[in-house]
Scaffold this motif. Sequence first.
Motif, short mmCIF file in Angstrom:
data_model
loop_
_atom_site.label_atom_id
_atom_site.label_comp_id
_atom_site.label_asym_id
_atom_site.label_seq_id
_atom_site.Cartn_x
_atom_site.Cartn_y
_atom_site.Cartn_z
N LEU A 1 -65.42 -14.80 40.00
CA LEU A 1 -64.79 -13.70 40.74
C LEU A 1 -63.41 -13.45 40.16
O LEU A 1 -62.47 -14.22 40.39
CB LEU A 1 -64.67 -14.05 42.23
CG LEU A 1 -65.97 -14.34 42.96
CD1 LEU A 1 -65.69 -14.75 44.40
CD2 LEU A 1 -66.89 -13.12 42.93
N THR B 1 -51.67 -10.32 43.51
CA THR B 1 -50.34 -9.77 43.79
C THR B 1 -49.31 -10.86 44.08
O THR B 1 -48.14 -10.71 43.75
CB THR B 1 -50.38 -8.77 44.97
OG1 THR B 1 -51.02 -9.41 46.06
CG2 THR B 1 -51.12 -7.51 44.61
N ARG B 2 -49.77 -11.96 44.67
CA ARG B 2 -48.80 -13.02 45.00
C ARG B 2 -48.25 -13.69 43.74
O ARG B 2 -47.10 -14.09 43.69
CB ARG B 2 -49.45 -14.07 45.92
CG ARG B 2 -49.57 -13.63 47.34
CD ARG B 2 -50.43 -14.57 48.14
NE ARG B 2 -51.84 -14.47 47.78
CZ ARG B 2 -52.78 -15.29 48.22
NH1 ARG B 2 -52.46 -16.28 49.01
NH2 ARG B 2 -54.05 -15.13 47.86
N GLY C 1 -62.47 -6.29 47.68
CA GLY C 1 -62.62 -7.64 48.25
C GLY C 1 -63.72 -8.41 47.56
O GLY C 1 -64.64 -7.82 46.99
N GLY D 1 -61.94 -10.14 40.04
CA GLY D 1 -61.60 -8.74 40.30
C GLY D 1 -60.33 -8.59 41.12
O GLY D 1 -59.86 -7.48 41.34
N LYS E 1 -51.01 -5.83 52.00
CA LYS E 1 -50.71 -6.13 50.59
C LYS E 1 -49.62 -5.21 50.06
O LYS E 1 -49.30 -4.20 50.66
CB LYS E 1 -51.96 -5.94 49.74
CG LYS E 1 -53.09 -6.89 50.03
CD LYS E 1 -53.24 -7.93 48.96
CE LYS E 1 -54.31 -8.94 49.35
NZ LYS E 1 -54.75 -9.78 48.29
N GLN F 1 -66.42 -4.42 40.02
CA GLN F 1 -66.58 -4.28 41.46
C GLN F 1 -66.10 -2.91 41.94
O GLN F 1 -65.36 -2.22 41.24
CB GLN F 1 -65.86 -5.40 42.19
CG GLN F 1 -64.37 -5.26 42.27
CD GLN F 1 -63.75 -6.33 43.16
OE1 GLN F 1 -63.23 -7.32 42.66
NE2 GLN F 1 -63.80 -6.13 44.47
N LYS G 1 -51.99 -19.47 43.21
CA LYS G 1 -51.87 -18.28 44.06
C LYS G 1 -50.48 -17.66 43.90
O LYS G 1 -50.33 -16.45 43.88
CB LYS G 1 -52.06 -18.64 45.54
CG LYS G 1 -53.43 -19.16 45.89
CD LYS G 1 -54.45 -18.04 45.96
CE LYS G 1 -55.81 -18.56 46.45
NZ LYS G 1 -56.89 -17.60 46.20
#
Length: 402
Positions: free
Chosen positions: A90, A96-97, A198, A92, A329, A172, A380
Amino acid sequence: MNEKTLQLIKEKNQKYLSALVGKELPEKLVKQLEELDWSVLEYIHGKEQKRGTFAPLGAMELPEIEQKKAQFKEVGLEAIRAGKVGAILLAGGQGTRLGFDKAKGMFNIGETKELYIFEQLVRNLQKVTGEAGCFVPLYVMTSEKNDAQTREFFAEHDFFGYDKNYVKFFVQAMAPACDFDGNFLIEAEDSLAMSPNGNGGWFESLMRAGLDADIKEKGVEWLNVFAVDNVLQQIADPVFVGATILSQCVSGAKVVRKADPHERVGALCLEDGRPSIIEYYELTDEMAEATNENGSLLYGFGVILNYLFRVDKLMECQSKKLPLHVVEKKVPYVDLEGNTVKPTEPNAYKFETLILDMIYMMDDCLSFEVEREKEFAPVKNATGVDSVDTARALLKKNGVLI
Ligand code: UTP
């Protein structure tokens, strides 16, 4: 949403958008608006997601796994060699963090040499393929935002030594973002600010890309779905695969023991008798602290975004709708003066479906404990908790040269 409310929302949005572009809406934007699922806006006004009755779900814990490891591994390797196991990366998300403007997998986690996250993940997978003596099909989910750069990056690095015939990319779908007043944001005069919808959209997107044909042709029966950001991610782990097959469950989830009862992770549990994930904020103090006769927390095993799904079950569940989550976000947008704004704080709602809700669609799920220090190093944030620094330290601890 009733017709009248919908009409009002549309009018308010049209006014806002016309003010933004200062004239008649451009054709492309009009088309995007026509195709929009306006009902998503219902969710920003606190439309509650109804949850059922929760109950604990025991995990297969480390001592039992250790004891049966050889048997699990044999069954897992056999399935891998028979081509029955595929992996879904995954990738996609927008990360942003982390604040890195390219695909997260392109981030260099190395210190003394280059070591990209994608590279490290492929290395982890190669440990298994090396032992099995065959390749595992790897399907990489990207988004419209990072698809081209991801494909180029893999090609530039010669797929990090993996057989490129076993790597397929798929893109996605996207979803709109709105400000906290419910106005859809635009990223240019003629287009809405769209973001990936998502990680729950992976199976639908995989099917839409026509990759079911590849899965069928290769005889893949199990898909191991995992997040790009855990650099200690064990992919197509034969012990996990074997344990899940032998458990006769239709899905499996790797879990780690919570560091403390209130740790902010989702815990695997039962909801109305089906496997499910309860978020930390949904647990009452009493539930969070409850223990069994051995002193283990009843809701004490957190998920790490490493799941196994049986393909036939996924196919069966295709028509079921996943719940929509509203997340806050940072979404860049064009403001009323026509300036592009790159917010430093969350400014918008995005609408996402989440892979963890797919577990609830499964009849059962093997909760499979792994050692956090060996298998969980998420990247993250840029600094602090679950950051580049903590991931680097864990890689070193596990003997990875960075
Ligand atoms: P996160 O929930 O950490 O989201 O994704 P993110 O977008 O990557 O990062 P932030 O929250 O903006 O900092 C968990 C996993 O799900 C993937 C991510 O790439 C990561 O592997 N993901 C997330 C997708 O593939 N698509 C999405 O739309 C969202």
